[in-house]
Design a protein around this motif. Structure first.
Motif, short mmCIF file in Angstrom:
data_model
loop_
_atom_site.label_atom_id
_atom_site.label_comp_id
_atom_site.label_asym_id
_atom_site.label_seq_id
_atom_site.Cartn_x
_atom_site.Cartn_y
_atom_site.Cartn_z
N ASP A 1 1.68 -7.36 14.26
CA ASP A 1 2.30 -7.43 13.10
C ASP A 1 1.46 -8.49 12.19
O ASP A 1 1.08 -7.98 10.89
N THR A 2 1.27 -9.42 12.59
CA THR A 2 0.45 -10.61 11.77
C THR A 2 -1.02 -10.14 11.39
O THR A 2 -1.22 -10.17 10.16
N ASN A 3 -1.64 -9.49 12.30
CA ASN A 3 -2.97 -9.00 12.14
C ASN A 3 -3.42 -7.77 11.64
O ASN A 3 -4.35 -7.34 11.09
N ILE A 4 -2.36 -6.66 11.79
CA ILE A 4 -2.43 -5.29 11.46
C ILE A 4 -1.38 -4.75 10.65
O ILE A 4 -1.56 -4.45 9.65
N THR A 5 -0.22 -4.87 11.20
CA THR A 5 0.78 -4.15 10.27
C THR A 5 1.36 -4.80 9.02
O THR A 5 1.45 -4.03 7.83
N ASN A 6 1.29 -6.17 8.80
CA ASN A 6 1.45 -6.87 7.52
C ASN A 6 0.60 -6.77 6.27
O ASN A 6 0.92 -6.87 5.42
N ILE A 7 -0.53 -6.30 6.90
CA ILE A 7 -1.82 -6.06 5.78
C ILE A 7 -1.99 -4.61 5.60
O ILE A 7 -2.82 -4.41 4.73
N ASP A 8 -1.50 -3.68 6.46
CA ASP A 8 -2.06 -2.36 6.09
C ASP A 8 -1.66 -1.71 4.97
O ASP A 8 -2.74 -1.18 4.56
N MET A 9 -0.53 -2.17 4.34
CA MET A 9 -0.27 -1.48 3.07
C MET A 9 -0.88 -1.98 1.86
O MET A 9 -1.24 -1.34 0.92
N THR A 10 -1.55 -3.26 1.97
CA THR A 10 -2.41 -3.64 1.16
C THR A 10 -3.80 -3.55 1.08
O THR A 10 -4.39 -2.96 0.24
N LEU A 11 -4.26 -3.45 2.37
CA LEU A 11 -5.58 -3.11 2.92
C LEU A 11 -5.97 -1.62 2.67
O LEU A 11 -6.88 -1.28 2.22
N HIS A 12 -4.96 -0.97 2.98
CA HIS A 12 -4.86 0.65 2.73
C HIS A 12 -4.28 1.21 1.69
O HIS A 12 -3.33 2.28 1.76
N TYR A 13 -3.75 0.61 0.49
CA TYR A 13 -2.98 0.71 -0.49
C TYR A 13 -3.03 2.31 -0.90
O TYR A 13 -1.91 2.97 -1.11
N ASP A 14 -4.25 2.99 -1.00
CA ASP A 14 -4.24 4.36 -1.40
C ASP A 14 -3.94 5.34 -0.46
O ASP A 14 -3.52 6.46 -0.74
N GLU A 15 -3.45 4.91 0.96
CA GLU A 15 -3.08 5.71 2.04
C GLU A 15 -1.49 5.66 1.87
O GLU A 15 -0.90 6.26 2.94
N TYR A 16 -0.91 5.17 0.98
CA TYR A 16 0.49 5.07 0.99
C TYR A 16 1.02 5.74 -0.58
O TYR A 16 1.37 4.89 -1.30
N PRO A 17 0.64 6.74 -0.71
CA PRO A 17 1.02 7.49 -2.24
C PRO A 17 2.54 7.63 -2.21
O PRO A 17 2.84 8.76 -2.13
N ILE A 18 3.36 6.69 -2.27
CA ILE A 18 4.68 6.95 -2.55
C ILE A 18 5.08 7.56 -3.37
O ILE A 18 6.41 8.22 -3.37
N GLU A 19 4.46 8.18 -4.39
CA GLU A 19 4.89 9.09 -5.27
C GLU A 19 5.23 10.33 -4.89
O GLU A 19 6.00 11.29 -5.33
N LYS A 20 4.41 10.54 -3.56
CA LYS A 20 4.74 11.85 -2.80
C LYS A 20 5.93 11.95 -1.87
O LYS A 20 5.94 13.14 -1.31
N LEU A 21 6.54 11.12 -1.92
CA LEU A 21 7.72 11.09 -1.04
C LEU A 21 8.78 11.95 -1.27
O LEU A 21 8.89 12.26 -2.52
N LYS A 22 9.07 12.90 -0.57
CA LYS A 22 10.02 14.05 -0.60
C LYS A 22 11.51 13.72 -0.13
O LYS A 22 12.42 14.32 -0.59
N SER A 23 11.60 12.54 0.68
CA SER A 23 12.92 12.22 1.07
C SER A 23 13.76 11.52 -0.34
O SER A 23 13.01 10.65 -0.54
N PRO A 24 15.09 11.49 -0.25
CA PRO A 24 15.69 10.77 -0.89
C PRO A 24 15.47 9.22 -0.39
O PRO A 24 15.15 8.70 0.98
N VAL A 25 15.67 8.20 -1.51
CA VAL A 25 15.28 6.58 -0.95
C VAL A 25 16.48 5.81 -1.54
O VAL A 25 16.71 6.06 -2.38
N LEU A 26 16.73 4.93 -0.49
CA LEU A 26 17.62 3.89 -0.87
C LEU A 26 16.85 2.43 -0.58
O LEU A 26 16.53 2.26 0.34
N VAL A 27 17.02 1.64 -1.58
CA VAL A 27 16.33 0.35 -1.55
C VAL A 27 17.49 -0.71 -1.57
O VAL A 27 18.20 -0.76 -2.69
N ILE A 28 17.36 -1.45 -0.65
CA ILE A 28 18.41 -2.48 -0.42
C ILE A 28 17.63 -3.98 -0.36
O ILE A 28 16.70 -4.06 0.30
#
Length: 274
Positions: A194-221
């Motif tokens: 997690d330290t070396n891979i997971t926790n930096i993936d969304m920042t390092l590969h920002y364009d690979e997380y096009p969250i505007e394309k999410l089709k599912s309902p989302v709840l943020v807590i």
């Protein structure tokens, strides 16, 4: 840890371990750092009670789950998909917490037909594109390595709990969730991953997380005073997508003192979207 009804599944990434209990709408958790099937299951029990089918799988390198060569959130999402196939579940809710945010988002983006709803609970989310150098300059993306051992971790939590209180923004002795951080040794590979891979993936590969394309309902807590998953990143997320929200002024990373409201928010979201 052996008291759980542990099950295993063989995947293209190796053997994975999970717990599957309860009936009703299925909720699959993507647990955070220092987690595992036990932490995920405790978390699900705390925030969903007895009303749902609770599925908690150890992510790559966590108790009972192998660490493959390429343990990315993308590949972890493939394991989630495989597990639902194995269990004969067509659709489920995915609850992503903390470091489990990347895999939860990837699953919702890659397999929208399997996701009834995405619940982001004190979750890491895409922030902005950064280089590896910029990420390193920001500091550690996980615990110092000497802590990722049984005795140092136990000793630190027992006698220097105030350090963890500051890191988490909540009291270590106030939640049974913290008990599932020990023992550390069966979680060590996952924590380092997690330290070396997971926790930096969304920042390092920002364009690979096009969250505007999410089709599912989302709840943020989220709690605004969370020192680990910064609320400013949640504000950026909410500017990009439509989502139900349960935002609290205080509570830290574990949203202490707001359990009842968290439970109500999840129950309302599931009732609305099921």
């Amino acid at each position: 840890m052996e008291d759980y009804n542990i099950k295993t599944i063989e995947t293209e990434f190796g053997m994975m371990t999970y717990v599957d209990e309860g009936t009703g709408e299925a909720v699959l958790i993507s647990h955070g750092i220092f987690g595992g099937y036990d932490q995920g299951f405790v978390s699900l029990n705390q925030i969903t009670g007895i009303n749902y089918r609770k599925i908690s799988i150890s992510r790559f390198g966590y108790p009972g789950s192998e660490l493959p060569r390429n343990p990315t959130p993308e590949n972890q999402a493939k394991v989630f998909n495989k597990l639902l196939d194995e269990l004969g579940i067509e659709q489920a809710y995915i609850l992503a917490t903390s470091a489990g945010g990347g895999a939860g988002l990837r699953f919702a983006l890659n397999c929208p037909e399997r996701v009834k709803g995405l619940i982001l609970l004190s979750s890491g989310v895409p922030d902005k594109q950064r280089s590896t150098k910029e990420i390193k300059e920001l500091g550690m993306m996980g615990p110092p390595e000497f802590l990722v051992n049984d005795f140092p971790m136990w000793f630190s939590m027992k006698y220097f709990g105030f350090i963890f209180d500051s890191m988490m923004g909540s009291k270590v002795n106030s939640s049974t969730l913290f008990e599932t951080m020990l023992p550390v040794s069966p979680r060590r590979q996952g924590i380092i991953m997690d330290t070396n891979i997971t926790n930096i993936d969304m920042t390092l590969h920002y364009d690979e997380y096009p969250i505007e394309k999410l089709k599912s309902p989302v709840l943020v807590i989220h709690a605004k005073d969370d020192p680990m998953a910064k609320y400013e990143n949640i504000e950026k997320l909410l500017a990009r997508i439509e989502a139900e929200t349960a935002i609290f002024e205080t509570g830290g990373h574990t949203i202490d003192g707001n359990d009842g409201e968290v439970n109500k928010a999840i129950e309302k979201f599931i009732d609305k979207t099921k």
